[in-house]
Design a protein around this motif. Structure first.
Motif, PDB file in Angstrom:
ATOM      1  N   GLY A 132       0.828  -1.195   0.000  1.00  0.00           N
ATOM      2  CA  GLY A 132       0.000   0.000   0.000  1.00  0.00           C
ATOM      3  C   GLY A 132       0.863   1.246   0.000  1.00  0.00           C
ATOM      4  N   TRP A 133       0.206   2.404  -0.152  1.00  0.00           N
ATOM      5  CA  TRP A 133       0.912   3.687  -0.206  1.00  0.00           C
ATOM      6  C   TRP A 133       0.722   4.463   1.092  1.00  0.00           C
ATOM      7  CZ3 TRP A 133       4.362   4.160  -3.848  1.00  0.00           C
ATOM      8  CH2 TRP A 133       4.190   3.481  -5.052  1.00  0.00           C
ATOM      9  N   PHE A 134       0.555   3.764   2.190  1.00  0.00           N
ATOM     10  CA  PHE A 134       0.277   4.381   3.484  1.00  0.00           C
ATOM     11  C   PHE A 134       1.364   5.359   3.921  1.00  0.00           C
ATOM     12  CE2 PHE A 134       2.370   0.313   3.827  1.00  0.00           C
ATOM     13  CZ  PHE A 134       3.462   0.586   4.623  1.00  0.00           C
ATOM     14  N   PHE A 135       2.570   5.196   3.428  1.00  0.00           N
ATOM     15  CA  PHE A 135       3.708   5.976   3.922  1.00  0.00           C
ATOM     16  C   PHE A 135       3.906   7.301   3.189  1.00  0.00           C
ATOM     17  CE2 PHE A 135       5.068   2.958   0.717  1.00  0.00           C
ATOM     18  CZ  PHE A 135       5.797   3.748  -0.161  1.00  0.00           C
ATOM     19  N   THR A 136       3.156   7.554   2.119  1.00  0.00           N
ATOM     20  CA  THR A 136       3.397   8.758   1.318  1.00  0.00           C
ATOM     21  C   THR A 136       2.696  10.002   1.851  1.00  0.00           C
ATOM     22  OG1 THR A 136       1.584   8.158  -0.183  1.00  0.00           O
ATOM     23  CG2 THR A 136       3.803   7.445  -0.800  1.00  0.00           C
TER      24      THR A 136
END
Length: 391
Positions: A174-178
């Protein structure tokens, strides 16, 4: 020919490093498996063989045995919902798997228990984090550990990422860190401020001795810069041993892009490794997408636009505050601030590649006159570049 666009999701481990990438195929109803196989076959020349694993995910409704007509590279993993193995096309699909023996990730669904008992070998078991509680994920990861390494899909927040890691999975997709986390910082750190000072000196074509003096104020900057330039991703035939040597070999314009990457290395964010990899992919992707569409003299600026697109998350500052401290060309600033400009369409397409909306990708690519084949090829080349730049 049916156009098939790829979007992607990173698989992040507990050390906050991207260890693999999911490629999600967006198929039109009339295309089906033949279109998917044709799209995958067309990537053979740019597929990063020997690199990090690439998971291939097709819409469940389209999957049948023809997917195995694609001769998957060794580092490719095919995602298969359990229901596909037990449905109408299941026998043919199972027979094809037994013949070609690709690496499989079983997507856990209500029929997964039965799918685990049919005798196929699975390398990974994928769990939809959105449909499971933390307790359920932990229990299922433990129960299926002997069948394959657990992966959490559709992880949307940093808290969910930590919970997934605590549940015992190997990685989370997933892109949770962006998304910037925490309270924005008020000022740049001393290291970040010094990197910006060096960047501004290079952009203003200052004397080499003046730039060297600034670099010597922070030896770590010089060390990291030389590591970047000498990395496999740069592809030089000889080793650069000093800043003066770098200027001689590269010139100020090329050196500027590598200095730009140093800002990210000054980040204290715990997700910095994943953010850095993503920034590298965006940077190279924007440069590749623009090839032939803008003057070659602007390629470095497009690279820098992509590299800087995550600085707010990396540095913990608002983008406006970051750009206030730099002297960037107007098209870069406009793109990063969402003010349009000629670089913004390329950044929008790079962002669309991470959003999972095939229609949005197709529309944005069409605006730039790019085909699905061009877009997909650029993504894989950008991934290979980012992987080679890591150390």
């Amino acid at each position: 020919m049916t156009e098939v666009y790829l979007s992607r999701q990173p698989l992040v481990n507990r050390q906050s490093r991207i260890i693999a990438t999911r490629l999600l195929l967006h198929l039109a109803a009339e295309g089906g498996m033949p279109a998917a196989v044709m799209a995958l076959d067309s990537l053979a020349g740019v597929w990063p063989t020997g690199g990090k694993p690439l998971f291939v995910s097709c819409p469940a409704a389209t999957i049948d045995a023809r997917l195995l007509d694609w001769l998957a590279p060794e580092n490719a993993t095919i995602e298969l919902p359990a229901a596909c193995l037990l449905g109408e096309h299941g026998p043919d699909l199972i027979a094809a798997i037994q013949t070609w023996q690709p690496t499989i990730c079983l997507q856990f669904d209500p029929q997964a228990t039965q799918a685990l008992s049919i005798g196929l070998q699975y390398r990974f078991i994928g769990f939809d984090a959105q449909s499971l509680s933390n307790a359920q994920l932990k229990l299922l990861a433990a129960r299926t550990k002997s069948y394959g390494m657990g992966i959490a899909f559709q992880v949307t927040t940093t808290a969910d990422f930590r919970a997934s890691m605590d549940a015992g999975v190997t990685a989370a997709a997933g892109w949770f860190f962006t998304t910037p986390s925490g309270i924005p910082a008020k000022t740049l750190s001393a290291s970040q401020a010094n990197i910006m000072r060096v960047l501004n000196l290079v952009r203003n074509n200052a004397e080499i001795r003046e730039i060297e003096a600034a670099l010597k104020q922070d030896v770590a900057i010089s060390y990291r810069l030389l590591r970047y330039i000498n990395s496999a991703g740069f592809g030089l035939s000889c080793e650069i041993q000093s800043f003066r040597h770098a200027v001689t070999m590269l010139g100020y314009d090329k050196l500027n892009r590598w200095l730009s990457l140093l800002l990210a290395t000054a980040s204290k964010d715990p997700m910095a490794p994943a953010l850095m990899h993503t920034a590298l992919v965006r940077a190279r992707l924007m440069e590749l997408l623009a090839a032939g569409l803008v003057d070659k003299s602007e390629y470095d600026n497009l690279f820098i636009t992509g590299a800087f697109s995550l600085l707010d998350a990396l540095l913990g500052l608002g983008m406006e505050k970051i750009l206030d401290a730099m002297r960037l060309p107007e098209p870069i600033s406009d793109a990063l601030l969402g003010n349009g400009g000629r670089y913004r369409p390329f950044l929008d397409l790079a962002l669309a590649s991470e959003a999972g909306d095939g229609r949005a990708i197709a529309e944005q690519a069409a605006m730039l006159g790019l085909t699905a084949a061009q877009f997909n090829s650029a993504q894989l080349q950008a991934l290979a570049f980012a992987d080679a730049m890591e150390f």
